[in-house]
Write an enzyme that holds these catalytic residues in place. Structure first.
Site, mmCIF file in Angstrom:
data_model
loop_
_atom_site.group_PDB
_atom_site.id
_atom_site.type_symbol
_atom_site.label_atom_id
_atom_site.label_comp_id
_atom_site.label_asym_id
_atom_site.label_seq_id
_atom_site.Cartn_x
_atom_site.Cartn_y
_atom_site.Cartn_z
ATOM 1 C CE LYS A 198 -4.478 0.989 0.230
ATOM 2 N NZ LYS A 198 -5.597 0.128 -0.205
ATOM 3 C CG ASP A 217 -7.383 3.097 -0.791
ATOM 4 O OD1 ASP A 217 -7.909 1.984 -0.782
ATOM 5 O OD2 ASP A 217 -7.410 3.846 0.204
HETATM 6 P P1 NDP Z 1 -13.018 7.571 -2.684
HETATM 7 O O1 NDP Z 1 -11.949 8.556 -2.492
HETATM 8 O O2 NDP Z 1 -13.584 7.368 -4.051
HETATM 9 O O3 NDP Z 1 -14.239 7.883 -1.714
HETATM 10 C C1 NDP Z 1 -14.055 7.923 -0.340
HETATM 11 C C2 NDP Z 1 -15.382 8.251 0.313
HETATM 12 O O4 NDP Z 1 -15.259 8.005 1.712
HETATM 13 C C3 NDP Z 1 -15.776 9.695 0.153
HETATM 14 O O5 NDP Z 1 -17.172 9.804 0.141
HETATM 15 C C4 NDP Z 1 -15.172 10.327 1.408
HETATM 16 O O6 NDP Z 1 -15.817 11.529 1.841
HETATM 17 C C5 NDP Z 1 -15.398 9.236 2.421
HETATM 18 N N1 NDP Z 1 -14.376 9.350 3.469
HETATM 19 C C6 NDP Z 1 -13.041 9.275 3.307
HETATM 20 N N2 NDP Z 1 -12.409 9.478 4.477
HETATM 21 C C7 NDP Z 1 -13.382 9.682 5.376
HETATM 22 C C8 NDP Z 1 -13.372 9.953 6.763
HETATM 23 N N3 NDP Z 1 -12.219 10.032 7.450
HETATM 24 N N4 NDP Z 1 -14.570 10.106 7.383
HETATM 25 C C9 NDP Z 1 -15.733 10.012 6.679
HETATM 26 N N5 NDP Z 1 -15.805 9.772 5.362
HETATM 27 C C10 NDP Z 1 -14.637 9.607 4.740
HETATM 28 O O7 NDP Z 1 -12.429 6.184 -2.124
HETATM 29 P P2 NDP Z 1 -12.925 4.701 -2.393
HETATM 30 O O8 NDP Z 1 -14.383 4.654 -2.611
HETATM 31 O O9 NDP Z 1 -12.021 4.119 -3.412
HETATM 32 O O10 NDP Z 1 -12.545 3.995 -1.010
HETATM 33 C C11 NDP Z 1 -13.472 3.851 0.061
HETATM 34 C C12 NDP Z 1 -13.026 2.732 0.980
HETATM 35 O O11 NDP Z 1 -12.953 1.509 0.248
HETATM 36 C C13 NDP Z 1 -11.626 2.898 1.607
HETATM 37 O O12 NDP Z 1 -11.631 2.300 2.886
HETATM 38 C C14 NDP Z 1 -10.742 2.079 0.670
HETATM 39 O O13 NDP Z 1 -9.544 1.660 1.311
HETATM 40 C C15 NDP Z 1 -11.665 0.915 0.387
HETATM 41 N N6 NDP Z 1 -11.372 0.132 -0.802
HETATM 42 C C16 NDP Z 1 -11.277 0.713 -2.037
HETATM 43 C C17 NDP Z 1 -11.011 -0.044 -3.146
HETATM 44 C C18 NDP Z 1 -10.993 0.536 -4.519
HETATM 45 O O14 NDP Z 1 -10.855 -0.237 -5.472
HETATM 46 N N7 NDP Z 1 -11.126 1.835 -4.705
HETATM 47 C C19 NDP Z 1 -10.785 -1.509 -3.038
HETATM 48 C C20 NDP Z 1 -10.994 -2.035 -1.703
HETATM 49 C C21 NDP Z 1 -11.256 -1.222 -0.643
HETATM 50 P P3 NDP Z 1 -15.026 12.931 1.766
HETATM 51 O O15 NDP Z 1 -15.106 13.345 0.328
HETATM 52 O O16 NDP Z 1 -15.768 13.817 2.675
HETATM 53 O O17 NDP Z 1 -13.614 12.664 2.214
HETATM 54 O O1 2IT Z 2 -7.807 -1.765 -0.772
HETATM 55 C C1 2IT Z 2 -7.761 -2.240 -1.931
HETATM 56 O O2 2IT Z 2 -7.891 -3.447 -2.137
HETATM 57 C C2 2IT Z 2 -7.576 -1.305 -3.040
HETATM 58 N N1 2IT Z 2 -7.539 -0.106 -2.832
HETATM 59 C C3 2IT Z 2 -7.389 -1.835 -4.439
HETATM 60 C C4 2IT Z 2 -5.993 -2.309 -4.660
HETATM 61 C C5 2IT Z 2 -5.658 -2.694 -6.072
HETATM 62 O O3 2IT Z 2 -4.479 -2.979 -6.292
HETATM 63 O O4 2IT Z 2 -6.539 -2.716 -6.948
#
Ligand code: NDP
Ligand code: 2IT
Length: 444
Positions: A124, A164
Site C-alpha cells: 500500500k 484508493d
Molecule cells: P473515494 O476517495 O472514491 O471515496 C471515499 C469516500 O469516503 C468519500 O465519500 C469520502 O468523503 C469518504 N471518506 C473518506 N475518508 C473519510 C473519513 N475520514 N470520514 C468520513 N468519510 C470519509 O475512495 P474509495 O471509494 O475508493 O474507497 C473507500 C473505501 O474503500 C476505503 O476504505 C478504501 O480503502 C476501500 N477500498 C477501495 C477499493 C478501490 O478499489 N477503490 C478496493 C478495496 C477497498 P469525503 O469526500 O468527505 O472525504
Molecule cells: O484496498 C484495496 O484493495 C484497493 N484499494 C485496491 C488495490 C488494487 O491494487 O486494486
C-alpha cells in the site's frame, strides 16, 4: 506464545501505529491456534516475519501550486509481502496518511490478495497530499512529482499500484503518464487505468459490485436475497457508488450515502437516475453529498451523522476505517440489520466486530468482502500481459466466481456449527497460502 505476548512486541516495535496494531491483532487472534499447533509455522517464525514489511520507502514530494507557492508532501510505499506474487495494492492521497496507516492497509492487503486466488503480494502507498479543492493542474503536478521518485521501485513484475481514497482514474492517468515517460515503456505497471489506455472493463465497478456479490452469497446461506431489502451505504466515492448501482440492479433499495460532512437519507430510494446525477456530482463536479438533499425532493441531509442509526436490513460501510463504533454496531443490530458487507478496509472497530459476532449476523470483513477491486486489478494485469481485452461479461463472470470462491473459503475455515465466523474464515484462509509460500521459499 499468547496473542497478548505477541501483540506486546508488535506495539513496542511499532509505537503509535494504532491502526497497524488493530489490523495485526485481528489476524493474529484468528491464526494463533493454527500457528501454535503447526511446528513448521512457529519454528519458521512466520507471524514475526509477516508483521515486518519487506521494505518501506519514504520520499519527498515537492510540487508547485497554481499561485507559484511551493509545497512539500511525503510519499510512502509499504511493500509488505511478496511471497505469492509481485507487491500489489492501492495508493491513498489523504491528509491522515502516515506510515502506520499504510502498514495496516498493506498488511490487510496481503491476506485479501491471497483470498482472491490470484498471484499477488501485498503493498500500500500514498501521501498526506489532499487532492480536495486542488485544480487538475495541481493534482497533475503532484502526481508527476510523486511518480518521479516512485518509478524506481515499481514495475509490472515488481510492484503494481492502483487507486484508493483520493486516487481515482484522474490521478492514475497522471501517474501512469509520468511512469511511461520516465521508463519509455507502456506496461501494466499500475491498475485502474482508463479503458482506452490499458484498463479493464469492470475495474471501476469491481469493489462495489464485489461487496454486493459477497453479501448475496452470505444472504443465500439464509435463503435470502436483495429483493425488497432496505440498504444503507456510507461514503459516496468509487466503492459506494457501484455498491449502490449493484444493489439497485438486484432489487434492493439504497436509502443512504455519506461523506465526511454527513449523511443523505432518501427513503424513496437512490435509484439509477439519481445515481447518475450523483456520479456526475462526485466524479466530474467534485461536489459534496449535501447537494443531493438540495436537489432531490424528499431527501434530507443529516449533518455530522453517519448512516448507522437508520434502520436497514443490509449495511455497506464503504468510506473509511473505524467508521462503525460499538454503539453504531448496536444500533444497526437493534434496528434489524442482519447483514454487513465491508466495502471499506477495517471500517468496524474491534468492539463493533464483537457486537456483530455476538449477535450472530452475517458479517463479511473487508479483506473478504472488498477483495473484488484488487481481484479485477489482477485480471487487468493478466490482460495487459497478454495484450488483450476481455469483454465486460467475461470480467464480471470472473469477478462473481472469485467472490463466490472467497465466500466458500471463509465458510470452510470459519464454520462453527450453524454459524459462519467470516472474520476467522478469511484470516485463516488468507494466512495459510501466504505462510506456506514463505516456507517453500526459505528464510528470506
Ligand atoms: P473515494 O476517495 O472514491 O471515496 C471515499 C469516500 O469516503 C468519500 O465519500 C469520502 O468523503 C469518504 N471518506 C473518506 N475518508 C473519510 C473519513 N475520514 N470520514 C468520513 N468519510 C470519509 O475512495 P474509495 O471509494 O475508493 O474507497 C473507500 C473505501 O474503500 C476505503 O476504505 C478504501 O480503502 C476501500 N477500498 C477501495 C477499493 C478501490 O478499489 N477503490 C478496493 C478495496 C477497498 P469525503 O469526500 O468527505 O472525504
Ligand atoms: O484496498 C484495496 O484493495 C484497493 N484499494 C485496491 C488495490 C488494487 O491494487 O486494486
Amino acid at each position: 506464545m499468547s496473542v497478548e505476548d505477541f501483540m506486546r512486541r508488535v506495539v513496542e516495535k511499532n509505537p503509535g501505529e494504532v491502526e497497524f496494531h488493530q489490523a495485526v491483532r485481528d489476524v493474529v487472534s484468528s491464526v494463533m491456534p493454527i500457528v501454535q499447533s503447526t511446528p513448521r509455522y512457529y519454528e519458521a517464525k512466520i507471524l514475526e516475519r509477516l508483521v515486518e514489511p519487506e521494505r518501506v520507502l519514504i520520499f519527498r514530494v515537492p510540487w508547485e501550486d497554481d499561485g507559484g507557492q511551493i509545497h512539500i508532501n511525503r510519499g510512502i510505499r509499504v511493500e509488505m509481502n511478496s511471497a505469492i506474487g509481485p507487491y500489489k495494492g492501492g495508493l491513498r492521497f489523504h491528509p491522515t496518511v502516515y506510515v502506520g496507516l499504510l502498514k495496516f492497509l498493506a498488511f490487510e492487503q496481503v491476506f485479501k490478495n491471497s483470498l482472491t486466488t490470484l498471484p499477488m503480494g501485498g503493498a500500500k502507498g500514498g501521501s498526506d497530499f489532499n487532492p480536495k479543492g486542488k485544480s487538475n493542474r495541481e493534482v497533475m503536478r503532484f502526481c508527476q512529482s510523486f511518480m518521479t521518485e516512485l518509478f524506481r521501485y515499481i514495475g509490472p513484475d515488481t510492484d503494481v499500484p492502483a487507486g484508493d481514497i483520493g486516487v481515482g482514474v484522474r490521478e492514475i492517468g497522471y501517474l501512469f503518464g509520468q511512469y511511461k515517460r520516465l521508463k519509455n515503456e507502456f506496461t501494466g505497471v499500475i491498475t485502474g487505468k482508463g479503458l482506452n489506455w490499458g484498463g479493464s472493463l469492470i475495474r471501476p465497478e469491481a469493489t462495489g459490485y464485489g461487496a454486493v456479490y459477497f453479501a448475496a452469497e452470505m444472504l443465500a446461506t439464509r435463503k435470502e436475497s436483495f429483493k425488497g431489502k432496505t440498504v444503507t451505504v456510507s461514503g459516496s466515492g468509487n466503492v459506494a457508488q457501484y455498491t449502490a448501482e449493484k444493489v439497485n440492479e438486484l432489487g434492493g433499495k439504497v436509502i443512504t450515502l455519506s461523506d465526511s460532512d454527513g449523511t443523505v437519507l432518501d427513503m424513496n430510494g437512490i435509484d439509477s437516475e439519481k445515481l447518475t446525477w450523483l456520479m456526475n456530482l462526485k466524479n466530474i463536479r467534485r461536489g459534496r453529498i449535501s447537494e443531493y438533499a438540495e436537489h432531490f425532493d424528499g431527501a434530507e441531509f443529516l449533518e455530522g451523522h453517519r448512516p448507522w442509526e437508520v434502520p436497514c436490513d443490509v449495511a455497506f460501510p464503504s468510506a473509511t476505517h473505524n467508521e462503525i463504533s460499538a454503539e453504531d454496531a448496536r444500533a444497526l443490530v437493534k434496528n434489524g440489520c442482519f447483514c454487513v458487507s465491508e466495502g471499506a478496509n477495517m471500517p468496524t472497530t474491534p468492539e463493533g466486530v464483537e457486537v456483530f459476532l455476538a449477535a450472530g449476523i452475517l458479517y463479511g470483513p473487508g479483506k473478504a468482502a472488498n477483495a473484488g477491486g484488487v481481484a479485477v486489478s489482477g485480471l487487468e494485469m493478466s490482460q495487459n500481459a497478454l495484450h488483450i481485452n476481455w469483454p465486460r461479461e467475461e470480467v464480471d463472470r470472473r469477478l462473481r466466481e472469485i467472490m463466490a470462491s472467497i465466500h466458500t473459503a471463509c465458510v470452510r475455515h470459519g464454520k462453527d456449527g450453524d454459524f459462519t465466523n467470516y472474520v476467522k474464515g478469511a484470516n485463516i484462509a488468507g494466512f495459510i497460502k501466504v505462510a506456506d509460500a514463505m516456507i517453500d521459499q526459505g528464510l528470506v
